[in-house]
Scaffold this motif. Structure first.
Motif, PDB file in Angstrom:
ATOM      1  N   THR A   1       0.903  -1.173  -0.115  1.00 54.27           N
ATOM      2  CA  THR A   1      -0.106  -0.012  -0.012  1.00 54.27           C
ATOM      3  C   THR A   1       0.692   1.208   0.013  1.00 54.27           C
ATOM      4  O   THR A   1       0.530   2.216  -0.738  1.00 54.27           O
TER       5      THR A   1
ATOM      6  N   ALA B   1       4.083   1.586  -0.817  1.00 51.96           N
ATOM      7  CA  ALA B   1       4.925   1.991  -2.126  1.00 51.96           C
ATOM      8  C   ALA B   1       4.053   2.172  -3.344  1.00 51.96           C
ATOM      9  O   ALA B   1       4.374   3.047  -4.123  1.00 51.96           O
ATOM     10  N   ALA B   2       2.525   1.704  -3.293  1.00 51.64           N
ATOM     11  CA  ALA B   2       1.751   2.125  -4.240  1.00 51.64           C
ATOM     12  C   ALA B   2       1.365   3.404  -4.247  1.00 51.64           C
ATOM     13  O   ALA B   2       0.745   4.043  -5.280  1.00 51.64           O
ATOM     14  N   SER B   3       1.536   3.865  -2.999  1.00 49.59           N
ATOM     15  CA  SER B   3       0.771   5.401  -2.896  1.00 49.59           C
ATOM     16  C   SER B   3       1.853   6.509  -3.103  1.00 49.59           C
ATOM     17  O   SER B   3       1.696   7.518  -3.270  1.00 49.59           O
ATOM     18  N   LEU B   4       3.124   5.873  -3.639  1.00 50.89           N
ATOM     19  CA  LEU B   4       4.218   6.920  -3.802  1.00 50.89           C
ATOM     20  C   LEU B   4       4.299   7.405  -5.422  1.00 50.89           C
ATOM     21  O   LEU B   4       4.164   6.220  -5.961  1.00 50.89           O
TER      22      LEU B   4
END
Lengths: 243, 149
Positions: A10, A12-15
């Motif tokens: 979550t 890493a995907a939000s960066l």
């Protein structure tokens, strides 16, 4: 947060995607927003990340009085992420890059022998610098091709060009290590390190711009003063601002 | 001995559902975590991120279909060995596909977030994995016809 944890996915995907280092685009997220996202990390991970981020950022070693202190900080940071070999390797590479650039500057400033390098520890790079002090690239040009360009820029006194070459190399080192990490602690740490590099370059540009503006203002004011003494028209001012 | 064989038969009968459910859970959780993260960083496309993250749920459905095709009433010692072999191996295939699908979907979601135009093509690897699960399903159905009972 355990390795491979869904929370890392979550986070890493939000960066956002950072893109190239020297693109003119603004950072895709603010420092505030980044800190907000990083709050997903557990306390221990956050402490480890802060330590790495701090030592690899420019201000992180700014307060160090001696080279030995800088080396010690890097080594401590590298030890703190021993469980993440790729991350530890990037921290070590960062220290080595700093050593090489510092050695180039020392030599440019006329240091006849590598005496100051003695404080840089017993790493392979420090040894290579001491042994090959008279070599243009300390005998490391083949393994580190960027050194040739950096040496030329350093000799020419092109500080911005040198800064750019070094940042490009550091960014490349991080990129290479980040290829194997997408949803883990390393992925987040590499993102933060790249974020800092871009942030620093952009700030660096702003500093340059501010310095240039101040210089222009001073020369304009000086010109206006001179012109005012001769002919009180202030006609020189517009000419300076358009320089 | 017969009892043990019968137990293995029942184990093999439910294995596709159980292992498929585990694969689907892990896959959906991985892809779903990525979808949630992506939604924090984007203003649009929430539906397609969540939609893509549900793709691994098909593994448990295939497992249910295989279970019904393997079902023997009553379970006999002659059928149990075949049910165990086909059921367990099909289940392992579904489990593995589900987990790997979750990984490629998480990557696809992150990539499509940065570059929305590649969303469709980025799902291709997950679709190929789905194809492998369909192979496992179809041939489990074919072989179940050869199991006595």
């Amino acid at each position: 947060m355990a390795e491979g944890s869904f929370q890392y996915i979550t986070l890493a995907a939000s960066l956002p995607h950072l893109g190239a280092l020297f693109s003119n685009a603004d950072l895709p997220m603010s420092r505030y927003r980044l800190e907000e996202r990083l709050s997903m990390l557990e306390d221990e991970d956050r402490r480890r990340l802060d330590r790495i981020a701090h030592v690899t950022s420019w201000p992180g070693v700014d307060g160090c009085d001696t080279d030995a202190e800088v080396v010690a900080r890097f080594e401590a940071a590298s030890r703190s992420v021993q469980a993440h070999p790729d991350l530890a390797a990037v921290v070590r590479e960062r220290l080595e890059t700093r050593m090489l650039v510092a050695a180039l500057r020392l030599r440019r400033d006329g240091a006849a022998d590598p005496a100051p390098v003695a404080a840089w520890g017993r790493t392979a790079i420090a040894r290579a610098i001491r042994t090959n002090w008279s070599e243009p690239t300390f005998g490391l040009g083949r393994a580190r091709p960027w050194l040739r360009a950096a040496r030329a820029l350093c000799a020419a006194g092109d500080h911005i060009g040198l800064e750019r070459a070094v940042l490009t190399e550091v960014y490349r080192q991080i990129d290479r290590a980040a290829d194997d990490h997408q949803f883990d602690f390393e992925a987040v740490a590499f993102f933060v390190m790249r974020f800092q590099l871009i942030e620093r370059w952009q700030r660096y540009d702003a500093t340059r711009a501010r310095g240039r503006l101040e210089a222009l203002l001073q020369s304009t004011l000086a010109g206006a003063w001179t012109a005012g003494n001769a002919t009180p028209t202030g006609a020189g001012m517009a000419g300076s601002l358009s320089q | 001995m017969t009892d043990l064989v019968l137990v293995l038969g029942w184990f093999g009968l439910f294995a596709p559902v159980a292992l498929g459910a585990i694969g689907s859970s892990i896959g959906c959780a991985r892809a779903g975590s990525a979808a949630i993260g992506a939604m924090l960083d984007t203003e649009t496309g929430y539906g397609r991120f969540i939609g893509a993250s549900l793709m691994p749920s098909s593994q448990v459905i295939y497992g249910i279909v295989i279970m019904f095709s393997l079902q023997r009433d009553p379970m006999t010692a002659e059928a149990a060995a075949g049910v165990f072999g086909v059921g367990v191996l099909a289940g392992v295939a579904l489990l593995y596909v589900g987990i790997r699908q979750g990984e490629v979907l998480a990557s696809a979601i992150v990539a499509a977030k940065a570059k929305p135009e590649i969303f469709g093509i980025s799902l291709a690897p997950a679709a190929v994995l789905e194809g492998f699960a369909v192979f496992a399903l179809v041939f489990a159905l074919v072989l179940s016809g050869s199991i006595p009972g």
